[in-house]
Scaffold this motif. Structure first.
Motif, PDB file in Angstrom:
ATOM      1  N   MET A  35       0.815  -1.107   0.080  1.00 54.00           N
ATOM      2  CA  MET A  35       0.031  -0.067  -0.213  1.00 54.00           C
ATOM      3  C   MET A  35       0.891   1.216   0.056  1.00 54.00           C
ATOM      4  O   MET A  35       1.981   1.602   0.736  1.00 54.00           O
ATOM      5  CB  MET A  35      -0.853  -0.127   1.264  1.00 54.00           C
ATOM      6  CG  MET A  35      -2.005  -0.829   1.356  1.00 54.00           C
ATOM      7  SD  MET A  35      -3.308  -0.416   0.021  1.00 54.00           S
ATOM      8  CE  MET A  35      -3.688   0.980   0.837  1.00 54.00           C
ATOM      9  N   SER A  44      -6.173   4.320   0.942  1.00 50.18           N
ATOM     10  CA  SER A  44      -6.878   3.296  -0.077  1.00 50.18           C
ATOM     11  C   SER A  44      -8.050   4.345  -0.663  1.00 50.18           C
ATOM     12  O   SER A  44      -8.665   4.833   0.179  1.00 50.18           O
ATOM     13  CB  SER A  44      -7.197   2.125   0.406  1.00 50.18           C
ATOM     14  OG  SER A  44      -8.447   2.232   1.227  1.00 50.18           O
ATOM     15  N   ARG A  99      -5.189  -0.304 -11.238  1.00 45.97           N
ATOM     16  CA  ARG A  99      -4.763  -0.138  -9.862  1.00 45.97           C
ATOM     17  C   ARG A  99      -5.838  -0.188  -9.111  1.00 45.97           C
ATOM     18  O   ARG A  99      -6.931   0.397  -9.251  1.00 45.97           O
ATOM     19  CB  ARG A  99      -4.241   1.475  -9.699  1.00 45.97           C
ATOM     20  CG  ARG A  99      -3.760   1.709  -8.342  1.00 45.97           C
ATOM     21  CD  ARG A  99      -3.446   3.082  -8.239  1.00 45.97           C
ATOM     22  NE  ARG A  99      -2.808   3.431  -6.819  1.00 45.97           N
ATOM     23  CZ  ARG A  99      -3.779   3.603  -5.958  1.00 45.97           C
ATOM     24  NH1 ARG A  99      -5.221   3.542  -5.959  1.00 45.97           N
ATOM     25  NH2 ARG A  99      -3.245   4.020  -4.722  1.00 45.97           N
ATOM     26  N   PRO A 154      -6.925  -0.607  -5.054  1.00 44.25           N
ATOM     27  CA  PRO A 154      -6.573  -0.710  -4.114  1.00 44.25           C
ATOM     28  C   PRO A 154      -7.296  -1.422  -2.937  1.00 44.25           C
ATOM     29  O   PRO A 154      -8.729  -1.485  -2.923  1.00 44.25           O
ATOM     30  CB  PRO A 154      -6.734   0.788  -3.525  1.00 44.25           C
ATOM     31  CG  PRO A 154      -7.741   1.303  -4.470  1.00 44.25           C
ATOM     32  CD  PRO A 154      -7.828   0.291  -5.634  1.00 44.25           C
ATOM     33  N   THR A 210      -2.161  -3.149  -3.040  1.00 44.65           N
ATOM     34  CA  THR A 210      -2.937  -2.584  -4.368  1.00 44.65           C
ATOM     35  C   THR A 210      -2.421  -3.523  -5.414  1.00 44.65           C
ATOM     36  O   THR A 210      -1.476  -4.123  -5.562  1.00 44.65           O
ATOM     37  CB  THR A 210      -2.384  -1.226  -4.574  1.00 44.65           C
ATOM     38  OG1 THR A 210      -2.187  -0.427  -3.379  1.00 44.65           O
ATOM     39  CG2 THR A 210      -2.856  -0.659  -5.814  1.00 44.65           C
ATOM     40  N   ASN A 229      -2.333  -4.487  -9.337  1.00 46.71           N
ATOM     41  CA  ASN A 229      -1.819  -3.763 -10.448  1.00 46.71           C
ATOM     42  C   ASN A 229      -1.680  -4.706 -11.586  1.00 46.71           C
ATOM     43  O   ASN A 229      -1.410  -5.858 -11.348  1.00 46.71           O
ATOM     44  CB  ASN A 229      -0.421  -2.920 -10.214  1.00 46.71           C
ATOM     45  CG  ASN A 229      -0.318  -2.147  -8.935  1.00 46.71           C
ATOM     46  OD1 ASN A 229      -0.806  -1.043  -9.181  1.00 46.71           O
ATOM     47  ND2 ASN A 229       0.075  -2.628  -8.082  1.00 46.71           N
TER      48      ASN A 229
END
Lengths: 502, 445
Positions: free
Chosen positions: A250, A254, A270, A272, A277, A279
């Motif tokens: 993180m 968030s 992306r 959160p 997170t 990706n």
């Protein structure tokens, strides 16, 4: 033959959602449902970002939202932020909710169009509570009072899909679903009908059934390889065919939205969660190498990567026949439209709902099969058009990829939709289909498709009503002022289940 | 250029359209001119059906219930009584109640299989009210059985026409001659002549090629005000309608050679002219979809009005796409209604849309609906069952419930319906009460 035994081939999100959904919805029938999966075979774990429809699925199952969110390390999701799609530097949010006030005489974007043209209104985003809630990093639950501005939105989750599958496995097994660990080695067919009779496992065990559900993902072991259901290739319209996924630690707070940032040959997500997170980089292999794509992804992470990147290959498209004989495909085995608008879990849900509604009460009937395939085709067609829209209505000309998607021929159904909006701001409406009016408005306007004309009724609206509309952004801000920060809302509602997994 | 809307025709539809344009689109048009002429004159029906969906239409026209009672001879309408081999009440509203998300008709089929079911329409509060000729306004409390129905109106044709005309003229609609039209360039022309519009006319394979209104008889009021009755004759259909007065019996000839060619315009919006109502669509109309269609067409037109700097072709194409789909869906419903008067369940449809609906309903009681439907799933379910189409299979979930509990629950519902209905006033009493209130002298009901 009477359906008494259902065999689900494959676990993962699709398999366990199907097991959970059918065991709950068809529980009173006393069916024997078993799911075979192998721990040796990884799952794609689709759909870390979801759509609000998932809440209704969970509610049907009777799941406890707090517990589920804690278990899956979930955050709330109010929409998707799109960056750099029409032009580099652009940004807009596709919200899960409306623009304008709760009561509308005509679609609000026509009124906004007038006010904007007269220089009296800025961004349409300021007239949307979920957009502003996202931008201000806040969250509250929707109101059930239709006069309350907080009734103008919905929400979904950003969650760990593999944990969601685990959660549903626990639910399903408690609901009587048998899980069998094993690899499917071969498929036995009935010589006369061609139906599947049994799955033969590596262990030597045979799994007999009357209905088989293919949740084997892209491999499509049953529906594709065995039953020969053809695949409609839509990659000429949706040319991204690769994805690289990696989680990172993180960084910062968030937020309650997923981000989709356009890249030279695709886009990057992306997502959160509470503890990390997610990706990913989705791209076209015709326009970019895997190494280059990985460099872009890893080079843009906000924090330290958690593990090695995972590479995925796919082809956009679907099987027009998702139910053949006694085999139904649900999830990636039935089709995939790339992850841009988080539709994978929705399509799983749509398949489960349609199957439950059409579950044979005696033997499998061709009329059920045709109806299932019709319903799913409609879902895929309409989502396809919406996804293509994101790529096609762009002004970007900075790469081969964007030049291709900007100039490619598109389905007639989408061409008509765009033409109608571009000329008169009309969103073509339909009864069945995932994305409704506000979603289309968000993407059209967010990607600079400004209508030439508008509904003349907007020009006839009296000044008092217009002033009420113009006061809306201030009302929204006042409504949001007391709302908790998203991160605090998540923490107070559901604490995370575990430390960040490796 | 001034925005003048010309409305052609001297029909109920023309005056309703004029009033709609003035009330709903008032600031967008400079003049609304109705141009009746002998050429455009059609015979108006002596009574009209306004199904529940049209209440919103009347509201947008500024026609309150009070006005409809006072000036248009309105009575409350709860549905249709279909007199075929058996009599079936096709009521507005709910039939039975679902259980565990399974629609009621699956449980009804299950009870039918063991001869434990009353007729389907005996599980509908609206149908029970309709049969007994009773009426009250629906309860706003969704928990009460009295909330489970809806209602429309039966209107006296001449009075309603006069009411619309007076309201329209009062709202600023002007009258002109056909000659005037030729001298001014209108912004929009709305064809409400009720005559088949020019251009390609598309027929429907499941409806007769033509029909005619062979006879219309007005008599002293008699019979049940709450329903209109539809009955098969040797060479047509008899429809009996009950505004407060008179009772109107219309005989439709549905054999070949009728004066009205069944079908719809292929493109009701061409250039700056839009065909509405009977000009866009001719149906035998057993359930009188006239106002249902007109309302939907006008709302669609309002949402697609031409804007500055926009090619009309674009909105016209969208209007035509959606309006024709609406008409096709209504035609399917009408075709099903005609079937209900024939030998039940033996019909095969040619239109793919209706064929699929029938196939899915017969297969497993699944109501299929499409975009731009004007009838609800519940309407279709009741219409199919009323027409004698019974599902071959029911939902397995309905089979899983203990039969005894199913029978007990729905027998309880049926009794509750009868009891609740028996406590309510006769419609004529209720109407007398309302009218006396309007006149300032309330009577107890």
């Amino acid at each position: 033959m009477q359906v008494r035994r259902i065999v689900i081939a494959g676990g993962g999100t699709a398999g366990w959602m199907t097991a959970a959904g059918l065991s709950k919805l068809l529980g009173p029938l006393g069916l024997d449902i078993c799911l075979v999966e192998s721990e040796q075979i990884g799952t794609v774990g689709v759909g870390e970002a979801t759509l609000p429809h998932m809440r209704f699925f969970n509610r049907t199952l009777g799941l406890d939202e707090r517990e589920l969110m804690a278990f899956t390390n979930a955050t709330f999701k109010l929409g998707i932020e799109f960056r750099d799609w029409a032009r580099i530097g652009d940004s807009y949010v596709h919200p899960f909710g409306d623009y304008g006030p709760a009561d509308q005489e005509i679609p609000f974007h026509h009124v906004w169009h007038r006010l904007h043209a007269e220089g009296r209104a800025g961004r349409i985003d300021d007239f949307s509570l979920p957009v502003r809630m996202s931008e201000r990093g806040k969250f509250d639950f929707p109101s059930t009072d239709p006069d309350n501005l907080l009734s103008t939105f919905s929400y979904a989750y950003q969650l760990d899909a593999s944990l969601y599958a685990k959660y549903l496995r626990r639910f399903s097994e408690a609901n009587g679903v048998r899980r069998i660990e094993g690899r499917i080695m071969s498929v036995e067919r009935n010589g006369d009908s061609g139906d599947i009779r049994a799955l033969a496992l590596e262990s030597g065990e045979r799994l007999e059934g009357e209905l088989f559900i293919d949740c084997t993902g892209f491999r499509a072991m049953l529906i594709g390889k065995e039953m020969g259901a053809e695949f409609d290739d839509w990659s000429n319209w949706l040319p991204c065919d690769r994805a690289i996924a990696v989680a990172c630690e993180m960084a910062g707070e968030s937020v309650a939205y997923t981000r989709a940032t356009a890249r030279p040959a695709g886009w990057q997500w992306r997502i959160p969660l509470q503890h990390r997170t997610g990706n990913g980089h989705v791209y076209s292999s015709d326009c970019m190498s895997d190494d280059e794509a990985a460099d872009i992804l890893l080079g843009s992470l906000e924090a330290k990567a958690l593990g090695d990147p995972k590479f995925l290959r796919f082809k956009a498209g679907m099987r027009p026949k998702q139910w053949v004989g006694n085999c139904v495909s649900i999830g990636l085995s039935s089709g995939f439209l790339e992850p841009l608008e988080s539709t994978s879990i929705y399509l799983i849900q749509a398949g489960i709902t349609a199957l439950a509604e059409l579950m044979p009460s005696g033997g499998v009937d061709t009329r059920d099969i045709e109806e299932f395939n019709r319903v799913m085709q409609l879902e895929y067609d309409r989502i396809r058009d919406f996804l293509i829209l994101h790529y096609h209505v762009t002004e970007r000309d900075d790469s081969d990829f964007w030049n291709y998607v900007r100039t490619m021929s598109i389905p007639d159904s989408l061409r008509e939709k765009i033409e109608l909006f571009r000329s008169r701001g009309v969103v073509q409406e339909y009864k069945d289909g995932l994305f409704l009016h506000p979603s289309w408005v968000a993407v059209y306007l967010g990607q600079r498709v400004m209508p030439q004309g508008r509904d003349p009724r907007a020009d006839a609206m009296d000044e008092a009503r217009l002033n009420e509309m113009l006061d809306l952004p201030a009302q929204i801000e006042r409504k949001l002022d007391p709302c908790a920060a998203h991160e605090d809302a998540v923490k107070s509602y559901c604490k995370p289940r575990m430390a960040a997994p490796s | 250029m001034s925005r003048t809307v010309f409305i052609l025709g001297d029909t109920v539809e023309a005056w309703a359209t004029g009033l709609y344009v003035r009330r709903v689109l008032d600031k967008l048009v400079d003049n609304v001119v109705i141009a009746p002429s002998a050429e455009h004159r059609t015979s108006e029906p002596s009574a009209l059906v306004a199904p529940p969906q049209t209440k919103r239409f009347f509201s947008s026209l500024g026609l309150t219930e009070e006005i409809l009672f006072r000036e248009a001879g309105a009575s409350f309408l709860l549905g249709a009584e279909i007199r075929a081999q058996e009599t079936f009440t096709l009521a507005y509203g709910q039939y039975g109640v679902p259980a565990n998300s399974v629609p009621f008709h699956h449980f009804w089929m299950r009870m039918m299989d063991v001869d434990a079911a009353a007729p389907f329409d005996h599980y509908s509060f609206g149908a029970e009210l309709a049969r007994s000729g009773r009426f009250v306004h629906p309860s706003p409390d969704p928990k009460r059985i009295e909330s489970s129905f809806d209602y429309g109106y039966t209107l006296e044709g001449t009075a309603f026409g006069a009411c619309l005309r007076a309201q329209a003229l009062s709202a600023g609609v002007m009258q002109a001659s056909a000659q005037d039209i030729e001298e001014v360039s209108p912004w929009l022309v709305l064809d409400c002549t009720g005559r088949e519009s020019r251009g390609n006319w598309v027929s429907w394979p499941d409806l007769p090629e033509s029909f005619s209104v062979d006879e219309e008889v007005s008599e002293e009021p008699s019979g049940n005000l709450s329903v209109y009755t539809v009955q098969r004759l040797a060479d047509g259909v008899s429809i009996c309608l009950h505004p407060r007065k008179p009772t109107v019996t219309r005989r439709l000839g549905i054999s070949a050679g009728g004066e009205c060619r069944t079908g719809r315009s292929e493109a009701p919006w061409r250039g700056n002219a839009v065909s509405l109502g009977g000009s866009a669509c001719q149906l035998p109309g057993l359930h009188s979809p006239q106002f249902l269609l007109l309302h939907a067409q006008l709302d669609l037109l309002a949402s697609l009005l031409p804007a500055e700097n926009v090619a009309v072709d674009v909105v016209a194409a969208e209007y035509n796409r959606r309006a024709t789909r609406m008409m096709d869906n209504v035609a399917d419903f009408d075709a099903l209604a005609l079937t209900s008067l024939k030998k039940a369940g033996l019909w095969r449809y040619s239109a793919p849309s209706l064929a699929r609906k029938a196939e899915q309903f017969v297969s497993r009681g699944r109501p299929v609906t499409y975009d731009d439907e004007l009838y609800s799933e519940q309407d279709w379910i009741a219409a199919f069952i009323g027409a004698g189409f019974l599902p071959e299979r029911v939902s397995p979930l309905a089979l899983a419930a203990p039969l005894e509990a199913v029978e007990r629950n729905y027998e309880g519902l049926r009794r509750a319906i009868v009891q609740a209905a028996s406590r309510l006033p006769d419609q004529q009493q209720y109407l007398d009460h309302l009218l006396s209130i309007q006149q300032g002298a309330p009577n107890a009901v």
